[in-house]
Design an enzyme around this catalytic site. Structure first.
Site, short mmCIF file in Angstrom:
data_model
loop_
_atom_site.label_atom_id
_atom_site.label_comp_id
_atom_site.label_asym_id
_atom_site.label_seq_id
_atom_site.Cartn_x
_atom_site.Cartn_y
_atom_site.Cartn_z
N CYS A 195 38.40 36.80 43.51
CA CYS A 195 37.61 35.90 42.65
C CYS A 195 37.49 34.51 43.28
O CYS A 195 36.42 33.91 43.31
CB CYS A 195 38.25 35.76 41.28
C1 BEZ Z 1 41.48 39.44 42.83
O1 BEZ Z 1 40.40 39.00 42.41
O2 BEZ Z 1 41.86 39.25 43.96
C2 BEZ Z 1 42.39 40.19 41.89
C3 BEZ Z 1 41.91 40.60 40.66
C4 BEZ Z 1 42.74 41.29 39.79
C5 BEZ Z 1 44.03 41.56 40.16
C6 BEZ Z 1 44.51 41.16 41.38
C7 BEZ Z 1 43.68 40.45 42.26
#
Ligand code: BEZ
Length: 169
Positions: A51
């Site tokens: 994200c």
């Molecule tokens: C990420 O966006 O990297 C992520 C999303 C959910 C859980 C772990 C990492």
């Protein structure tokens, strides 16, 4: 119900949280989405790597292109509280091209079948990684990643390539 059942329907009548001048405000979802074309991305968590390093920067980088292509508003919905979300938004999008809305109560995600259980990652219940295109509050297009760590069909280029046809991918 699965997300595809909501294609063609209206944005649910729920409230998001938004931190403004240090105070939490309730923001009516239908108001935010009405009378405009919106691309909204849903992300499972502020400060998580995909994200933070890929998904949001991609939309910030291409915000002008997205607006020129016809989107009136760019929104990021995340299951974090409004305080965390406001800090994250300031770091990633200092000029405020995207409106970051807290779905900390998961009302939006639950209403659209977009919740994700992530106990093995210690994130508890979150939302899927998704992209939604709405026109005048009607859900026209909804893409959900096969899992929250993938970033394959919810990119800004997918929003730019999407037309107004009603579809779920
Ligand atoms: C990420 O966006 O990297 C992520 C999303 C959910 C859980 C772990 C990492």
């Amino acid at each position: 119900m699965k997300p595809e059942h909501f294609i063609g329907g209206q944005i649910p009548n729920i409230t998001f949280g938004l931190l403004k001048d240090g105070e939490i405000q309730a923001v009516d979802a239908q108001m935010v989405f009405s009378h405009r074309k919106v691309v909204a991305i849903g992300v499972p968590g502020a400060y998580t790597p995909v994200c933070t390093e890929q998904h949001i920067p991609d939309f910030v980088r291409n915000a002008t292109k997205l607006k020129r292509s016809g989107y009136d508003k760019l929104i990021c919905i995340a299951p974090n509280d409004p305080f965390v979300l406001e800090r994250w938004a300031r770091e990633l999008d200092p000029s405020g091209k995207i409106l970051f809305l807290s779905d900390g109560n998961l009302e939006f995600a639950r209403a659209l079948g977009l919740t994700a259980e992530l106990p093995s990652l210690f994130l508890g219940e979150r939302c899927e990684r998704f992209m939604m295109i709405t026109v005048n509050g009607k859900i026209q297009n909804l893409r959900v990643e096969p899992n929250v760590l993938t970033y394959s069909c919810t990119r800004s280029e997918d929003a730019l390539a999407a037309d107004d046809e009603v579809c779920l991918i």
